[in-house]
Design a protein around this motif. Structure first.
Motif, mmCIF file in Angstrom:
data_model
loop_
_atom_site.group_PDB
_atom_site.id
_atom_site.type_symbol
_atom_site.label_atom_id
_atom_site.label_comp_id
_atom_site.label_asym_id
_atom_site.label_seq_id
_atom_site.Cartn_x
_atom_site.Cartn_y
_atom_site.Cartn_z
ATOM 1 N N LEU A 29 1.010 -1.047 -0.020
ATOM 2 C CA LEU A 29 -0.151 -0.048 0.028
ATOM 3 C C LEU A 29 0.892 1.011 -0.075
ATOM 4 C CD1 LEU A 29 -2.788 -0.544 2.432
ATOM 5 C CD2 LEU A 29 -2.929 -0.748 0.211
ATOM 6 N N PRO A 30 0.429 2.387 -0.724
ATOM 7 C CA PRO A 30 1.314 3.510 -0.489
ATOM 8 C C PRO A 30 0.798 4.073 0.660
ATOM 9 C CG PRO A 30 -0.663 3.801 -2.026
ATOM 10 C CD PRO A 30 -0.672 2.311 -1.924
ATOM 11 N N SER A 31 1.902 4.532 1.448
ATOM 12 C CA SER A 31 1.760 4.941 2.723
ATOM 13 C C SER A 31 1.036 6.052 2.883
ATOM 14 C CB SER A 31 3.124 4.989 3.503
ATOM 15 O OG SER A 31 2.650 5.560 4.860
ATOM 16 N N ALA A 32 0.027 6.496 3.823
ATOM 17 C CA ALA A 32 -0.861 7.874 3.761
ATOM 18 C C ALA A 32 0.051 8.779 4.667
ATOM 19 C CB ALA A 32 -2.098 7.440 4.306
ATOM 20 N N LEU A 33 1.424 8.240 5.285
ATOM 21 C CA LEU A 33 1.981 9.081 6.272
ATOM 22 C C LEU A 33 3.206 9.852 6.037
ATOM 23 C CD1 LEU A 33 1.445 6.602 9.445
ATOM 24 C CD2 LEU A 33 0.394 9.021 8.893
ATOM 25 N N LYS B 120 -9.985 13.610 -5.761
ATOM 26 C CA LYS B 120 -9.318 12.473 -6.468
ATOM 27 C C LYS B 120 -10.340 11.438 -7.120
ATOM 28 C CE LYS B 120 -5.122 11.257 -4.833
ATOM 29 N NZ LYS B 120 -4.510 10.822 -3.926
ATOM 30 N N THR B 121 -11.338 11.481 -6.398
ATOM 31 C CA THR B 121 -12.162 10.357 -6.823
ATOM 32 C C THR B 121 -13.436 10.515 -7.569
ATOM 33 O OG1 THR B 121 -13.261 10.563 -4.590
ATOM 34 C CG2 THR B 121 -11.425 9.012 -4.639
ATOM 35 N N TRP B 122 -13.520 11.708 -8.057
ATOM 36 C CA TRP B 122 -14.950 12.086 -8.528
ATOM 37 C C TRP B 122 -15.074 11.337 -9.885
ATOM 38 C CZ3 TRP B 122 -14.504 13.774 -13.758
ATOM 39 C CH2 TRP B 122 -13.359 14.192 -14.031
ATOM 40 N N ILE B 123 -14.228 10.935 -10.436
ATOM 41 C CA ILE B 123 -14.307 10.202 -11.865
ATOM 42 C C ILE B 123 -14.895 8.801 -11.697
ATOM 43 C CG2 ILE B 123 -11.968 9.298 -11.545
ATOM 44 C CD1 ILE B 123 -11.847 9.793 -14.905
ATOM 45 N N ILE B 124 -14.545 8.236 -10.473
ATOM 46 C CA ILE B 124 -15.181 6.949 -10.013
ATOM 47 C C ILE B 124 -16.682 6.946 -10.056
ATOM 48 C CG2 ILE B 124 -15.546 5.315 -8.262
ATOM 49 C CD1 ILE B 124 -12.789 5.219 -9.226
ATOM 50 N N TRP B 125 -17.232 8.042 -9.624
ATOM 51 C CA TRP B 125 -18.875 8.280 -9.641
ATOM 52 C C TRP B 125 -19.165 8.855 -11.068
ATOM 53 C CZ3 TRP B 125 -20.804 6.073 -5.640
ATOM 54 C CH2 TRP B 125 -19.860 5.897 -4.403
ATOM 55 N N LEU B 126 -18.397 9.249 -11.928
ATOM 56 C CA LEU B 126 -18.958 10.216 -13.016
ATOM 57 C C LEU B 126 -19.410 8.790 -14.034
ATOM 58 C CD1 LEU B 126 -18.933 12.930 -14.255
ATOM 59 C CD2 LEU B 126 -16.889 12.100 -15.693
ATOM 60 N N LEU B 127 -18.731 7.962 -14.255
ATOM 61 C CA LEU B 127 -18.975 7.181 -15.485
ATOM 62 C C LEU B 127 -20.294 6.242 -15.284
ATOM 63 C CD1 LEU B 127 -17.490 5.343 -17.951
ATOM 64 C CD2 LEU B 127 -18.594 3.832 -16.366
ATOM 65 N N PRO B 128 -20.820 5.757 -14.221
ATOM 66 C CA PRO B 128 -21.899 5.068 -14.000
ATOM 67 C C PRO B 128 -23.053 6.009 -14.112
ATOM 68 C CG PRO B 128 -20.433 4.470 -12.064
ATOM 69 C CD PRO B 128 -19.768 5.608 -13.003
ATOM 70 N N ILE B 129 -22.917 7.413 -13.782
ATOM 71 C CA ILE B 129 -24.071 8.336 -13.806
ATOM 72 C C ILE B 129 -24.255 8.471 -15.130
ATOM 73 C CG2 ILE B 129 -24.659 10.402 -13.041
ATOM 74 C CD1 ILE B 129 -23.229 10.067 -10.432
ATOM 75 N N GLY C 372 -7.510 0.445 -12.970
ATOM 76 C CA GLY C 372 -7.096 1.675 -13.734
ATOM 77 C C GLY C 372 -6.535 2.882 -13.096
ATOM 78 N N TYR C 373 -7.141 2.936 -11.968
ATOM 79 C CA TYR C 373 -6.625 4.323 -10.949
ATOM 80 C C TYR C 373 -5.461 3.842 -10.478
ATOM 81 C CZ TYR C 373 -7.355 7.548 -7.195
ATOM 82 O OH TYR C 373 -7.199 8.623 -6.169
ATOM 83 N N GLU C 374 -5.330 2.665 -10.338
ATOM 84 C CA GLU C 374 -3.671 2.663 -9.653
ATOM 85 C C GLU C 374 -2.955 2.693 -10.871
ATOM 86 O OE1 GLU C 374 -3.673 -1.322 -7.613
ATOM 87 O OE2 GLU C 374 -1.189 -1.103 -7.482
ATOM 88 N N ALA C 375 -3.061 2.190 -11.842
ATOM 89 C CA ALA C 375 -2.366 2.268 -13.103
ATOM 90 C C ALA C 375 -2.046 3.991 -13.406
ATOM 91 C CB ALA C 375 -3.005 1.558 -14.313
ATOM 92 N N LEU C 376 -2.880 4.990 -13.393
ATOM 93 C CA LEU C 376 -2.899 6.151 -13.822
ATOM 94 C C LEU C 376 -2.408 6.970 -12.636
ATOM 95 C CD1 LEU C 376 -5.862 6.130 -16.114
ATOM 96 C CD2 LEU C 376 -3.757 5.595 -16.557
ATOM 97 N N THR C 377 -2.837 6.689 -11.328
ATOM 98 C CA THR C 377 -2.104 7.630 -10.427
ATOM 99 C C THR C 377 -1.211 6.618 -9.460
ATOM 100 O OG1 THR C 377 -3.792 7.075 -8.734
ATOM 101 C CG2 THR C 377 -4.327 8.688 -10.343
ATOM 102 N N ASP C 378 -0.744 7.301 -8.612
ATOM 103 C CA ASP C 378 0.140 6.446 -7.716
ATOM 104 C C ASP C 378 -0.775 6.096 -6.436
ATOM 105 O OD1 ASP C 378 0.106 8.712 -6.611
ATOM 106 O OD2 ASP C 378 2.231 9.199 -6.189
ATOM 107 N N GLY C 379 -1.731 6.001 -6.252
ATOM 108 C CA GLY C 379 -2.876 5.771 -5.280
ATOM 109 C C GLY C 379 -3.469 4.743 -5.583
#
Lengths: 185, 174, 651
Positions: A29-33, B120-129, C372-379
């Motif tokens: 996991l990338p660390s949040a800290l 950061k996560t808005w795109i997750i919700w965008l597509l289904p909607i 996809g999120y993991e591949a495109l960002t580092d989170g």
């Protein structure tokens, strides 16, 4: 033209899968800290249980905080590397004995040698939660201001020392790493 | 495919398998407990606290496991987190949001099964909607077009109104 | 024996290859068509021999075969030795191949129903797929590989979780469904190649669609039930990638089931039906890729091998890519100009398809986007049950509301006043009944109330309608009866989900022997723990006596230690009931002889699976409708004629 849409969607899915294939290690996991201050805590010293240590013990000098336990075979594997690190660099090594039995931990250190400047007891794993620990070993590099600079999940080995930890230590203060090893980078 | 959710309890074991399979040269260890449903005996001040506890542990992902919430995992880290959630609720009186934020601050977005709508996560919700909107739009257009498709214009003039009505009925019912 | 199995599988692959070549090259030739039938039979026989050889190696404890050594143990009871054959990746693939051969053989047995060009192309497509699968099996995951000379003395044992009745029934059903989707797929390819998509084509596809859909439904249901009783956490669905992998083809197949009906009855949705037939099987391949490549983080513990994943991805790319390309070029010819009215059966089918497609999009997005999120960002992010449920619950409720009107809707147009009177009469009954249910269970969430109402409403409209029709004429078409049963089953599932998700009670308690605890109005008496011995494990068995009013029953949850690997497993004690399950799992022993005990009271959880089984039963029933049996005469008389849609639509 619209009949090509399914083909396009499919191509997109395949691309996502190819990207997924390229990801490699998926368990870490990338660390949040990272870049956050090392959390405040109060934990007893392993050898003097009535002495409660806090965050002040960590700040001031570069520190490596190593989460370990006697039930963790990888911790035994990296132990020798930790001893080497204390020889090579002027860094404080602080152990967190994680979800373990203190008597076993003391015996273990007696057997394999004790490279730690300090060992904190975290038998409930509460400090571990504060640090986002989800297994052992985990190792944090903390700068003199008390910020977490780097986190390693899993074994610290020669490669991690050379590539990840040493450069960051030198960036903090160039003379921390002893002469020979500093030159060998 | 066929194990379905059967591995839910195999959390720590699967991690080890995974590491071996990829030959990572890294070992992260936890005591291996095999599909043993771990039961914590916690006490709560009231039923509402217990319900909140159960809801929250179902929403927090076990950071150690492949894909399990901390409620359904035997990994020690999951157990530690359950204790932490219990403490936050019962002793510290934290709200649901505060508990989730506590976990997110320490373990990252990954531990939340229900990612909050954030920068950061808005795109997750965008597509289904948006897919939903496209489909609804398509159906509405189809209905409107269908109204425009000319129905056979019948020249019913000259017939008496009752027959006209019956004929229309028959045509439309067909 | 293993070499014999390997050789048979190779032979089956060669025969399938010849079949595919003949089928495509000699597609119009009646004479060759007969030979194709024998070749398919040959492929089936050799695939069976290969499968039996593998089973035999398991029964003989032939640990020189690597696959047997990894998945069996001499202590394993014989029935688990047989089911261990498909307990791992390699062997399960042999089963997959065997099922594809079986479905192909079934098509051959029905060959007189189809014109020769369609028949040969369907068989050729199925055979070509089979070649791909057999190559995959032989080159990347050979189950017959030997461990010579390093033969282990005993096997590593089958994963204890899989030593269960669930492994015997669940994978075969699921596979039959997955692979069965290849048949509608092959029909779609044949139709595109032959430029023939009409009502008659739709009628050919319908029984196959029903058949594989029913298998898939039963397979998924068994998996859910298995997870429920085996895992000890009382859940039955977690939206894990491995579950989604089976759910996505199911959603597509369900949409196909409805869309192909419109194609048959009204000649509409043609290109859409073709697309669904192609995507159903594509999604089952995609599911196979997700599970076997390990590209997604799933709870599924497979020994992951990137090479296999890459092979499947390439295979997937070729099969699906070429099919969709063919579709893109040819399907334009089938766009139809049909006018839709709001109150018509086809419009409600459209709603059904729209809802199912949206559900499919949500499931696929929820499964793939974290990667996809993991591949495109580092989170890293996680999308879990809350995400899926937020979309799924309203979607299924919309679908449910649409279903309530099905009995009153005609094709093309329904008179508004009929619908209104229907709404009034059935609606009032449904309202009263669901109000009664809501009064008893007292749900505190609005979606649960709506769920109960919708479910009851569907049940009322469908039951009253069926009885009304049967009173008028006792000989109703089986396809109609099947549909009614399937919709009724859907309502049962909604009711089960609504009630069990809101009314379940879970308790974790510390109990010493002879102590009593209360669970949902029942008293649970803990008699203690004794040591028992099974064929390949020793167990600590708890005895709980549960008193519910006047009735009493005993539950014996176990904590087992398997002798071969030392693995610890929890076996829950469950008292199943139509109205509620009582479920007790033994946790850890605590100090002073006490035990941690987890107790669940799960009302109506069985209805979730019961409803799904009813759906599958309805699907099977519809296959036996007489109108599919009349196909034979038609195919013979009109095999070279132009499409018949005009005539059939009016039937």
């Amino acid at each position: 033209m619209s009949f090509y849409i399914p083909l396009g969607v499919f191509a997109l899915i395949v691309v996502v899968f190819l990207l997924g294939f390229g990801l490699g290690n998926r368990t870490e996991l990338p660390s949040a800290l990272i870049d956050k201050p090392f959390p405040a805590f109060a934990a007893p010293d392993l050898f003097q249980p009535d002495q409660i240590l806090g965050r002040a013990q960590i700040v001031g000098r570069p520190a490596l905080v190593n989460v370990w336990a006697t039930w963790c075979p990888t911790c035994a594997a990296e132990h020798e590397m930790l001893i080497k690190i204390t020889e090579r660099a002027d860094v404080r090594l602080i152990g967190i004995n994680y979800k373990d039995d203190p008597t076993k931990a003391i015996a273990w250190l007696g057997q394999f040698g004790n490279p730690y400047d300090l060992v904190l007891v975290d038998d409930q794993g509460l400090l571990g939660v504060e640090l986002g620990v989800y297994g052992a070993p985990e190792t944090f590099l903390v700068d003199p201001n008390g910020s977490i600079v780097y986190k390693r999940v899993g074994e610290v080995n020669e490669r991690i020392w050379q590539q990840e930890i040493k450069p960051r230590l030198i960036a903090m203060s160039p003379d921390v790493v002893h002469g020979l090893d500093a030159a060998s980078r | 495919m066929w194990y379905m959710a059967l591995m839910l309890r195999l959390a720590s074991f699967t991690t080890i398998l995974w590491l071996i399979a990829y030959g990572l040269g890294v070992g992260v260890n936890t005591p291996i407990v095999f599909a043993a449903s771990q039961v914590d005996v916690f006490t709560f001040n009231n039923a509402e606290e217990e319900a909140r506890y159960r809801r929250l542990i179902a929403e927090i992902r076990c950071p150690k496991c492949m894909n399990t919430n901390i409620a359904g995992s035997d990994a020690t880290s999951a157990q530690t987190l359950r204790v932490a959630v219990h403490r936050l609720i019962v002793q510290e009186g934290k709200s649901d949001q505060e508990v989730l934020a506590f976990m997110q601050d320490r373990y990252g977005d990954f531990v939340l099964y229900d990612p909050p709508l954030s920068g950061k996560t808005w795109i997750i919700w965008l597509l289904p909607i948006s897919v939903g909107l496209v489909i609804v739009g398509f159906i509405l257009r189809l209905l409107r077009q269908s109204k425009d498709v000319a129905r056979p214009d019948l020249d019913l003039t000259g017939l008496d109104p009752a027959t006209q009505a019956r004929l229309k009925d028959i045509i439309q019912d067909q | 024996m293993a070499e014999f199995g390997h050789f048979s599988l190779t032979l089956a692959g060669v025969m399938a290859f010849v079949t595919a070549i003949l089928g495509y090259v000699r597609s119009d030739d009646e004479h060759w068509a007969a030979h194709i039938g024998s070749l398919v039979l040959g492929t089936f026989v050799f695939a069976s021999i290969s499968f039996v050889a593998l089973v035999w190696s398991f029964l003989q404890d032939d640990f020189s075969v690597a696959y047997v050594a990894n998945h069996s143990n001499s202590l394993l009871p014989w029935y688990y030795k047989i089911s261990a054959t498909w307990g791992g990746h390699e062997g399960s693939f042999v089963l997959w191949i065997l099922f594809l051969c079986a479905w192909t053989l079934l098509v051959v047995l029905r060959r007189h129903n189809y014109p020769v060009q369609i028949y040969t192309r369907v068989i050729a497509t199925l055979a070509l797929l089979n070649v791909g699968f057999i190559c995959f099996c032989l080159f990347t995951s050979d189950p017959f590989e030997r461990l010579i000379p390093m033969t282990p003395a005993d096997g590593a044992d089958l994963n204890p979780l899989l030593q269960d009745f669930g492994l015997i029934v669940h994978p075969p059903m699921l596979y039959a469904g997955y692979v069965g989707l290849a048949v509608p797929f092959a029909f779609a390819i044949a139709a595109l190649l032959e430029n023939r998509v009409d009502a008659l084509w739709a009628r050919w596809v319908r029984p196959w669609t029903n058949g594989c859909w029913a298998c898939l439904t039963v397979g998924i249901t068994l998996g859910s039930w298995w997870a429920y009783y085996e895992l000890g956490w009382g859940g039955w669905w977690f939206w894990d990638p491995s579950e989604n992998a089976s759910f996505m083809p199911w959603l597509a197949a369900t949409a196909l089931l409805h869309s192909v009906a419109v194609t048959e009855k009204r000649g509409a949705f043609k290109s859409w039906t073709l697309l669904l037939a192609i995507s159903g099987f594509s999604l089952s391949l995609l599911g196979g890729f997700i599970i076997r490549s390990g590209v997604l983080t799933s709870v599924h513990a497979f020994a992951v091998d990137p090479e296999r994943g890459l092979y499947i991805l390439i295979f997937l790319g070729i099969v699906v890519g070429s099919s969709l390309l063919l579709y893109a070029q040819r399907a334009g010819a089938y766009s139809s100009q049909v006018s839709y009215r709001f109150l018509s059966r086809e419009f409600f089918m459209l709603i059904n398809n729209a809802v199912l497609m949206l559900s499919l999009a949500v499931v696929m997005w929820g499964t793939l986007s974290p990667m996809g999120y993991e591949a495109l960002t580092d989170g890293k992010i996680s999308l879990g049950p809350p995400f899926f449920n937020r979309f799924f619950v309203p979607l299924m409720l919309v679908l449910g509301v649409a279903i309530t009107l099905v009995p009153v809707l005609n094709w093309k147009r329904t008179r508004g006043d009929r619908v209104l009177s229907f709404l009034k009469r059935e609606g009032v009954i449904a309202l009263v009944v669901s109000a009664l249910i809501a009064f008893v269970v007292r749900p505190d969430v609005i979606t649960v109330v709506i769920g109960i109402l919708v479910a009851v409403w569907i049940m009322v409209t469908h039951v009253l309608d069926l009885f009304g029709r049967l009173r008028k004429n006792s000989r109703q078409p089986l396809s109609y009866v099947g549909m009614t049963i399937a919709h009724f089953g859907f309502a049962c599932s909604i009711l089960g989900v609504a009630i069990t998700s809101s009314q379940s009670v879970e308790k974790d308690v510390r109990m010493v022997p002879q102590e009593e605890a209360m669970l949902a109005g029942m008293s649970v008496h803990f008699n203690g723990v004794t040591q028992v011995r099974g064929p390949n494990y020793v167990a600590q068995q708890g005895l709980f006596v549960v008193r519910d009013g006047d009735s009493t029953f005993e539950l014996r949850p176990e904590k087992r230690r398997y002798l071969a690997g030392g693995a610890i497993m929890t076996e829950a004690g469950i008292n199943p009931g139509l109205l509620a399950d009582t479920y007790i799992a033994l946790g850890e022993p605590l100090e002073d002889g006490a035990w941690a005990v987890r107790m669940h009271h799960k009302p109506m959880v069985r209805w979730v699976w019961l409803g799904a089984l009813l759906m599958a039963f309805g699907g099977i029933l519809a296959i036996f409708d007489v109108r599919y049996r009349r196909l034979r005469a038609r195919a013979n008389s009109t095999s070279s004629d132009a499409p018949l849609s005009g005539r059939l639509v009016r039937e």
